[in-house]
Design an enzyme around this catalytic site. Structure first.
Site, PDB file in Angstrom:
ATOM      1  CG  ASN A 109      79.346   7.296 -43.860  1.00  0.00           C
ATOM      2  OD1 ASN A 109      78.311   6.652 -43.752  1.00  0.00           O
ATOM      3  ND2 ASN A 109      79.920   7.526 -45.036  1.00  0.00           N
ATOM      4  CG  HIS A 111      82.694   5.498 -49.079  1.00  0.00           C
ATOM      5  ND1 HIS A 111      81.586   6.046 -49.709  1.00  0.00           N
ATOM      6  CD2 HIS A 111      83.605   5.260 -50.047  1.00  0.00           C
ATOM      7  CE1 HIS A 111      81.835   6.124 -51.011  1.00  0.00           C
ATOM      8  NE2 HIS A 111      83.050   5.660 -51.240  1.00  0.00           N
ATOM      9  CB  SER A 138      87.112   3.939 -45.781  1.00  0.00           C
ATOM     10  OG  SER A 138      87.888   3.499 -46.877  1.00  0.00           O
ATOM     11  CG  ASP A 147      82.005   9.642 -49.232  1.00  0.00           C
ATOM     12  OD1 ASP A 147      81.418   9.348 -48.185  1.00  0.00           O
ATOM     13  OD2 ASP A 147      81.504   9.449 -50.358  1.00  0.00           O
TER      14      ASP A 147
HETATM   15  N1  3YE Z   1      77.233  14.111 -45.202  1.00  0.00           N
HETATM   16  C1  3YE Z   1      78.366  14.877 -45.166  1.00  0.00           C
HETATM   17  N2  3YE Z   1      79.624  14.311 -45.220  1.00  0.00           N
HETATM   18  C2  3YE Z   1      79.826  12.935 -45.298  1.00  0.00           C
HETATM   19  N3  3YE Z   1      76.400  11.807 -45.302  1.00  0.00           N
HETATM   20  C3  3YE Z   1      77.005  10.602 -45.390  1.00  0.00           C
HETATM   21  C4  3YE Z   1      78.387  10.745 -45.401  1.00  0.00           C
HETATM   22  C5  3YE Z   1      78.641  12.115 -45.328  1.00  0.00           C
HETATM   23  C6  3YE Z   1      77.374  12.749 -45.266  1.00  0.00           C
HETATM   24  O1  3YE Z   1      80.969  12.478 -45.331  1.00  0.00           O
HETATM   25  N4  3YE Z   1      78.247  16.221 -45.112  1.00  0.00           N
HETATM   26  C7  3YE Z   1      73.446  10.421 -51.764  1.00  0.00           C
HETATM   27  C8  3YE Z   1      73.836  10.325 -50.346  1.00  0.00           C
HETATM   28  C9  3YE Z   1      75.266   9.948 -50.237  1.00  0.00           C
HETATM   29  C10 3YE Z   1      72.502  11.600 -51.971  1.00  0.00           C
HETATM   30  O2  3YE Z   1      72.708  12.397 -52.827  1.00  0.00           O
HETATM   31  N5  3YE Z   1      71.447  11.707 -51.164  1.00  0.00           N
HETATM   32  C11 3YE Z   1      70.396  12.661 -51.352  1.00  0.00           C
HETATM   33  C12 3YE Z   1      69.100  12.015 -50.959  1.00  0.00           C
HETATM   34  C13 3YE Z   1      68.854  10.704 -51.576  1.00  0.00           C
HETATM   35  C14 3YE Z   1      67.778   9.915 -50.864  1.00  0.00           C
HETATM   36  O3  3YE Z   1      67.120  10.433 -49.948  1.00  0.00           O
HETATM   37  O4  3YE Z   1      67.578   8.740 -51.237  1.00  0.00           O
HETATM   38  C15 3YE Z   1      70.561  13.905 -50.506  1.00  0.00           C
HETATM   39  O5  3YE Z   1      70.063  14.955 -50.933  1.00  0.00           O
HETATM   40  O6  3YE Z   1      71.165  13.847 -49.412  1.00  0.00           O
HETATM   41  C16 3YE Z   1      76.234   9.341 -45.452  1.00  0.00           C
HETATM   42  C17 3YE Z   1      76.267   8.744 -46.824  1.00  0.00           C
HETATM   43  C18 3YE Z   1      75.651   9.680 -47.808  1.00  0.00           C
HETATM   44  C19 3YE Z   1      75.480   8.971 -49.110  1.00  0.00           C
END
Ligand code: 3YE
Length: 203
Positions: A109, A111, A138, A147
């Protein structure tokens, strides 16, 4: 050549940087993008893939009753396309522990901050509010803890006196377009891998 799947949610400018690098034989990326998967039906990034004949798939998280079920559906699509490496390019979903464990060492990913500073959302705004004079991006391995995975490469940018959040977002995006292809090449050519202790091994 390694087979890469890219997960997106939006405009896909990082996807475009990965497409440009992988389609340029001079880049010697050691990989090709074989699937672009979006959780948003209208993500503009889908058109970027279609333009260069990369297969696309939309899986809306809203069609699944749990995060784990949604992630299993993504996993199945990646396996069906024989994907070796997964890139999160503006993909806005937190992935389940089960998914991150299945793709351990093969899932990366980007960030928009110099980790371990400014994890989570609005990282650029966090940097401005902290008053730091440099930030950047990063590219890291994805583990369950968001992250927090091992860092493959970083790119710095200055923070100028009159920067707004939008200006900093754009400057960091430009840095991401350099760092993400560099990190993917390091992984695809096996110059980096993830050790059992969750730290980077360079070779
Ligand atoms: N998942 C894990 N570890 C990581 N996903 C990403 C990086 C990363 C990962 O290092 N386990 C914000 C997303 C954050 C959020 O709260 N999203 C909500 C949904 C929001 C929407 O659908 O618009 C959610 O419930 O997931 C990728 C970057 C993630 C960014």
């Amino acid at each position: 050549k390694k087979r890469v799947g890219v997960l997106i949610s939006g405009s896909g400018t990082n996807l475009q940087a990965l497409i440009d690098a992988t389609l340029d034989p001079l880049s010697q990326m050691g990989c090709e993008i074989v699937l672009v998967l979006s959780n948003k039906p209208n993500a503009q990034g889908l058109e970027r893939a279609e333009r260069v004949n990369i297969p696309t798939k939309v899986l809306s998280h809203k069609d699944y009753s749990s995060r784990e079920d949604f992630d299993k559906a993504i996993h199945n699509e990646l396996i069906a396309a024989s994907v070796d490496i997964v890139c999160l390019a503006g993909f806005m979903r937190i992935l389940s522990g089960e998914f991150t464990r299945k793709w351990k060492g093969k899932l990366i990913n980007v960030h928009p901050a110099l980790l371990p500073l400014f994890k989570g959302t609005h990282a650029q705004k966090q940097a401005l509010e902290a008053g730091v004079r440099v930030s950047g991006c990063s590219v890291h391995f994805v583990e369950e803890d968001v992250d927090a995975g091992a860092i493959i490469t970083q790119e710095t940018v200055p923070i100028e006196v009159n920067d707004t959040e939008d200006i900093l977002i754009e400057r960091i995006k430009t840095a991401e377009h350099k760092a993400f292809p560099r990190a993917l090449k390091l992984l695809a050519t096996e110059k980096v891998k993830l050790g059992d202790n969750n730290k980077i091994i360079w070779s």
